[in-house]
Motif scaffolding. Structure first.
Motif, PDB file in Angstrom:
ATOM      1  N   GLY A   1       0.803  -1.104  -0.079  1.00  0.00           N
ATOM      2  CA  GLY A   1       0.036  -0.162  -0.007  1.00  0.00           C
ATOM      3  C   GLY A   1       0.793   1.331   0.050  1.00  0.00           C
ATOM      4  O   GLY A   1       0.685   2.038  -0.717  1.00  0.00           O
TER       5      GLY A   1
ATOM      6  N   LEU B   1       2.606   1.565  -3.553  1.00  0.00           N
ATOM      7  CA  LEU B   1       1.488   2.107  -4.291  1.00  0.00           C
ATOM      8  C   LEU B   1       1.383   3.582  -4.265  1.00  0.00           C
ATOM      9  O   LEU B   1       1.146   4.622  -5.110  1.00  0.00           O
ATOM     10  CB  LEU B   1       0.303   1.571  -4.579  1.00  0.00           C
ATOM     11  CG  LEU B   1       0.685  -0.209  -4.917  1.00  0.00           C
ATOM     12  CD1 LEU B   1      -0.669  -1.084  -4.641  1.00  0.00           C
ATOM     13  CD2 LEU B   1       0.947  -0.147  -6.333  1.00  0.00           C
ATOM     14  N   ARG B   2       1.256   4.137  -2.815  1.00  0.00           N
ATOM     15  CA  ARG B   2       0.792   5.385  -2.507  1.00  0.00           C
ATOM     16  C   ARG B   2       2.131   6.638  -3.015  1.00  0.00           C
ATOM     17  O   ARG B   2       1.701   7.407  -3.592  1.00  0.00           O
ATOM     18  CB  ARG B   2       0.759   5.598  -1.143  1.00  0.00           C
ATOM     19  CG  ARG B   2      -0.757   5.191  -0.618  1.00  0.00           C
ATOM     20  CD  ARG B   2      -1.339   5.722   0.651  1.00  0.00           C
ATOM     21  NE  ARG B   2      -0.613   4.748   1.689  1.00  0.00           N
ATOM     22  CZ  ARG B   2      -0.876   3.634   2.058  1.00  0.00           C
ATOM     23  NH1 ARG B   2      -1.968   3.133   1.426  1.00  0.00           N
ATOM     24  NH2 ARG B   2      -0.513   2.937   3.115  1.00  0.00           N
TER      25      ARG B   2
ATOM     26  N   ILE C   1      -8.070   2.775  -9.041  1.00  0.00           N
ATOM     27  CA  ILE C   1      -8.270   1.535  -8.430  1.00  0.00           C
ATOM     28  C   ILE C   1      -8.195   1.581  -6.888  1.00  0.00           C
ATOM     29  O   ILE C   1      -9.135   1.146  -6.216  1.00  0.00           O
ATOM     30  CB  ILE C   1      -7.381   0.454  -9.062  1.00  0.00           C
ATOM     31  CG1 ILE C   1      -7.302   0.220 -10.560  1.00  0.00           C
ATOM     32  CG2 ILE C   1      -7.586  -0.791  -8.104  1.00  0.00           C
ATOM     33  CD1 ILE C   1      -6.300  -0.704 -11.010  1.00  0.00           C
TER      34      ILE C   1
ATOM     35  N   ASP D   1     -10.531  -1.070  -4.683  1.00  0.00           N
ATOM     36  CA  ASP D   1     -10.153  -2.424  -5.343  1.00  0.00           C
ATOM     37  C   ASP D   1      -8.717  -2.722  -5.306  1.00  0.00           C
ATOM     38  O   ASP D   1      -8.048  -1.860  -5.044  1.00  0.00           O
ATOM     39  CB  ASP D   1     -10.990  -2.136  -6.757  1.00  0.00           C
ATOM     40  CG  ASP D   1     -12.266  -2.357  -6.732  1.00  0.00           C
ATOM     41  OD1 ASP D   1     -12.988  -2.692  -5.843  1.00  0.00           O
ATOM     42  OD2 ASP D   1     -12.636  -1.946  -7.869  1.00  0.00           O
TER      43      ASP D   1
ATOM     44  N   VAL E   1       1.679  -5.624  -8.212  1.00  0.00           N
ATOM     45  CA  VAL E   1       2.140  -5.948  -6.748  1.00  0.00           C
ATOM     46  C   VAL E   1       3.233  -7.085  -6.815  1.00  0.00           C
ATOM     47  O   VAL E   1       4.081  -6.810  -6.127  1.00  0.00           O
ATOM     48  CB  VAL E   1       0.984  -6.022  -6.094  1.00  0.00           C
ATOM     49  CG1 VAL E   1       0.285  -4.823  -5.516  1.00  0.00           C
ATOM     50  CG2 VAL E   1      -0.018  -7.033  -6.130  1.00  0.00           C
TER      51      VAL E   1
ATOM     52  N   PHE F   1       0.474  -7.748   1.565  1.00  0.00           N
ATOM     53  CA  PHE F   1       0.743  -8.670   0.529  1.00  0.00           C
ATOM     54  C   PHE F   1       1.160  -9.833   1.295  1.00  0.00           C
ATOM     55  O   PHE F   1       1.838  -9.765   2.155  1.00  0.00           O
ATOM     56  CB  PHE F   1       1.630  -7.922  -0.177  1.00  0.00           C
ATOM     57  CG  PHE F   1       2.176  -8.747  -1.298  1.00  0.00           C
ATOM     58  CD1 PHE F   1       1.477  -8.740  -2.300  1.00  0.00           C
ATOM     59  CD2 PHE F   1       3.239  -9.968  -0.909  1.00  0.00           C
ATOM     60  CE1 PHE F   1       1.931  -9.649  -3.668  1.00  0.00           C
ATOM     61  CE2 PHE F   1       3.371 -10.880  -2.098  1.00  0.00           C
ATOM     62  CZ  PHE F   1       2.807 -10.663  -3.550  1.00  0.00           C
TER      63      PHE F   1
ATOM     64  N   ARG G   1      -2.794 -10.519  -0.920  1.00  0.00           N
ATOM     65  CA  ARG G   1      -4.355 -10.178  -0.823  1.00  0.00           C
ATOM     66  C   ARG G   1      -5.229 -11.070  -1.463  1.00  0.00           C
ATOM     67  O   ARG G   1      -6.362 -10.840  -1.136  1.00  0.00           O
ATOM     68  CB  ARG G   1      -4.471  -8.724  -1.468  1.00  0.00           C
ATOM     69  CG  ARG G   1      -3.944  -7.496  -0.978  1.00  0.00           C
ATOM     70  CD  ARG G   1      -4.674  -7.025   0.426  1.00  0.00           C
ATOM     71  NE  ARG G   1      -5.233  -5.641   0.499  1.00  0.00           N
ATOM     72  CZ  ARG G   1      -4.405  -4.576   0.851  1.00  0.00           C
ATOM     73  NH1 ARG G   1      -3.265  -4.618   1.166  1.00  0.00           N
ATOM     74  NH2 ARG G   1      -4.979  -3.542   0.936  1.00  0.00           N
TER      75      ARG G   1
ATOM     76  N   GLN H   1      -1.654 -14.163  -5.613  1.00  0.00           N
ATOM     77  CA  GLN H   1      -0.766 -13.533  -5.134  1.00  0.00           C
ATOM     78  C   GLN H   1       0.122 -14.389  -4.014  1.00  0.00           C
ATOM     79  O   GLN H   1       1.383 -14.471  -4.168  1.00  0.00           O
ATOM     80  CB  GLN H   1      -0.876 -12.140  -4.475  1.00  0.00           C
ATOM     81  CG  GLN H   1      -1.505 -11.182  -5.140  1.00  0.00           C
ATOM     82  CD  GLN H   1      -2.041  -9.746  -4.746  1.00  0.00           C
ATOM     83  OE1 GLN H   1      -1.579  -9.467  -3.397  1.00  0.00           O
ATOM     84  NE2 GLN H   1      -2.548  -8.948  -5.491  1.00  0.00           N
TER      85      GLN H   1
ATOM     86  N   ARG I   1      -5.229   9.433   4.326  1.00  0.00           N
ATOM     87  CA  ARG I   1      -5.088   8.725   3.123  1.00  0.00           C
ATOM     88  C   ARG I   1      -6.335   8.968   2.449  1.00  0.00           C
ATOM     89  O   ARG I   1      -7.601   9.195   2.977  1.00  0.00           O
ATOM     90  CB  ARG I   1      -5.064   7.276   3.381  1.00  0.00           C
ATOM     91  CG  ARG I   1      -3.611   6.825   3.704  1.00  0.00           C
ATOM     92  CD  ARG I   1      -3.727   5.472   4.073  1.00  0.00           C
ATOM     93  NE  ARG I   1      -4.226   4.478   3.407  1.00  0.00           N
ATOM     94  CZ  ARG I   1      -4.383   3.138   3.573  1.00  0.00           C
ATOM     95  NH1 ARG I   1      -3.542   2.515   4.726  1.00  0.00           N
ATOM     96  NH2 ARG I   1      -5.032   2.527   2.830  1.00  0.00           N
TER      97      ARG I   1
ATOM     98  N   ASP J   1      -8.129   7.202   0.623  1.00  0.00           N
ATOM     99  CA  ASP J   1      -9.060   6.113   0.514  1.00  0.00           C
ATOM    100  C   ASP J   1      -9.663   5.910   2.264  1.00  0.00           C
ATOM    101  O   ASP J   1     -10.126   4.578   2.346  1.00  0.00           O
ATOM    102  CB  ASP J   1      -8.375   4.860   0.080  1.00  0.00           C
ATOM    103  CG  ASP J   1      -7.247   4.379   0.692  1.00  0.00           C
ATOM    104  OD1 ASP J   1      -6.390   4.935   1.552  1.00  0.00           O
ATOM    105  OD2 ASP J   1      -6.655   3.146   0.415  1.00  0.00           O
TER     106      ASP J   1
HETATM  107  P1  AMP Z   1      -3.143  -0.886   2.500  1.00  0.00           P
HETATM  108  O1  AMP Z   1      -2.314   0.406   2.498  1.00  0.00           O
HETATM  109  O2  AMP Z   1      -2.530  -2.030   2.539  1.00  0.00           O
HETATM  110  O3  AMP Z   1      -4.488  -0.591   2.974  1.00  0.00           O
HETATM  111  O4  AMP Z   1      -3.460  -0.477   0.681  1.00  0.00           O
HETATM  112  C1  AMP Z   1      -4.163   0.571   0.041  1.00  0.00           C
HETATM  113  C2  AMP Z   1      -4.690   0.084  -1.071  1.00  0.00           C
HETATM  114  O5  AMP Z   1      -3.627  -0.142  -2.128  1.00  0.00           O
HETATM  115  C3  AMP Z   1      -5.649  -1.324  -1.444  1.00  0.00           C
HETATM  116  O6  AMP Z   1      -7.016  -0.829  -0.886  1.00  0.00           O
HETATM  117  C4  AMP Z   1      -5.280  -1.613  -2.773  1.00  0.00           C
HETATM  118  O7  AMP Z   1      -5.994  -0.723  -3.653  1.00  0.00           O
HETATM  119  C5  AMP Z   1      -4.011  -1.176  -2.725  1.00  0.00           C
HETATM  120  N1  AMP Z   1      -3.183  -2.590  -2.498  1.00  0.00           N
HETATM  121  C6  AMP Z   1      -2.114  -2.559  -1.533  1.00  0.00           C
HETATM  122  N2  AMP Z   1      -1.506  -3.826  -1.613  1.00  0.00           N
HETATM  123  C7  AMP Z   1      -2.090  -4.364  -2.601  1.00  0.00           C
HETATM  124  C8  AMP Z   1      -2.173  -5.922  -2.907  1.00  0.00           C
HETATM  125  N3  AMP Z   1      -1.247  -6.756  -2.300  1.00  0.00           N
HETATM  126  N4  AMP Z   1      -2.581  -6.266  -4.119  1.00  0.00           N
HETATM  127  C9  AMP Z   1      -3.655  -5.327  -4.665  1.00  0.00           C
HETATM  128  N5  AMP Z   1      -3.740  -4.247  -4.312  1.00  0.00           N
HETATM  129  C10 AMP Z   1      -2.986  -3.622  -3.349  1.00  0.00           C
END
Ligand code: AMP
Length: 216
Positions: free
Chosen positions: A32, A35-36, A52, A57, A64, A86, A88, A92, A161, A163
């Motif tokens: 996460g 990706l951020r 996404i 989602d 990932v 990870f 998820r 994976q 965040r 989301d």
């Molecule tokens: P997190 O910080 O782990 O709550 O992740 C935030 C967002 O990043 C998730 O809601 C997904 O959209 C994306 N994300 C993070 N880790 C994964 C993963 N392993 N597979 C797919 N999407 C991910």
């Protein structure tokens, strides 16, 4: 030590992973967070992931898995890591098994943080972090001691965040139950799964995890 922390959004995986990683001198790998960062930097991956993530989602598996595989090759992972967020879903988890086998590595434990769904929405929608040092806070459970000033570094800017709003949180919870919860059975079948009570207070959860790991 190579670990996975499993649990729904808001279970405290990030906080606990940071604490345990510090205690064991290993790295926390949060997909996460990665990706951020990609979104903030506007990279190709970030551009693809942004809408996404805003919906709550899952980003495509190949993205990932690729990020994680590349990260495993970095020298700071040699001592071990905690995977936070990870895998998820089952695809994976299977890909992770292959990536680890190719590097001749094994997982030691998968730690599940068990929490009630009702508590999660409140936990997530109230959280915010210091923009400078990343220290986590909460509107109700952990406000800075001096209002508006980070306890850890003294910085005055905080962020939330994108989301962490109620609508996205509800989708993220649904996705967790549908896609991620089946991994509990997956790792239980590998005799790797250990569960802790994620509703206990933060220090108690850390202590429960350390006891499982045999860490001081
Ligand atoms: P997190 O910080 O782990 O709550 O992740 C935030 C967002 O990043 C998730 O809601 C997904 O959209 C994306 N994300 C993070 N880790 C994964 C993963 N392993 N597979 C797919 N999407 C991910």
């Amino acid at each position: 030590m190579r670990l996975i922390f499993l649990g729904p959004p808001g279970a405290g995986k990030g906080t606990q992973a940071q604490r345990i990683a510090d205690a064991l001198n290993i790295v926390q790998l949060s997909t996460g967070e990665m990706l951020r960062t990609a979104v903030a930097e506007g990279t190709e991956v970030g551009k693809k992931a942004k809408p996404i993530m805003e919906r709550g989602d899952l980003v495509p598996d190949d993205i990932v898995v690729g990020i994680i595989d590349e990260r495993f090759g970095a020298p700071d992972c040699a001592n071990g890591f905690i995977l936070d967020g990870f895998p998820r879903n089952t695809a994976q988890a299977e890909a992770l098994d292959k990536v680890l086998a190719a590097r001749d590595l094994q997982l030691d434990h998968v730690v599940e943080l068990k929490v009630d769904d009702e508590a999660l929405v409140e936990r997530i929608t109230g959280r915010f972090t210091c923009e400078n040092c990343g220290e986590g806070y909460h509107d109700k459970f952990k406000r800075p001691v001096k209002p508006g000033i980070c306890d850890r570094c003294g910085h005055r800017k905080f962020s939330r965040r994108a989301d962490d709003n109620e609508q996205t949180v509800r989708s993220r919870l649904e996705v967790y139950h549908r896609e991620t919860a089946p991994l509990l059975a997956y790792y239980s079948a590998q005799s790797k799964l250990k569960s802790v009570d994620g509703m206990a207070d933060m220090d108690d959860v850390t202590a429960q995890i350390k006891a499982i790991l045999g860490a001081p």
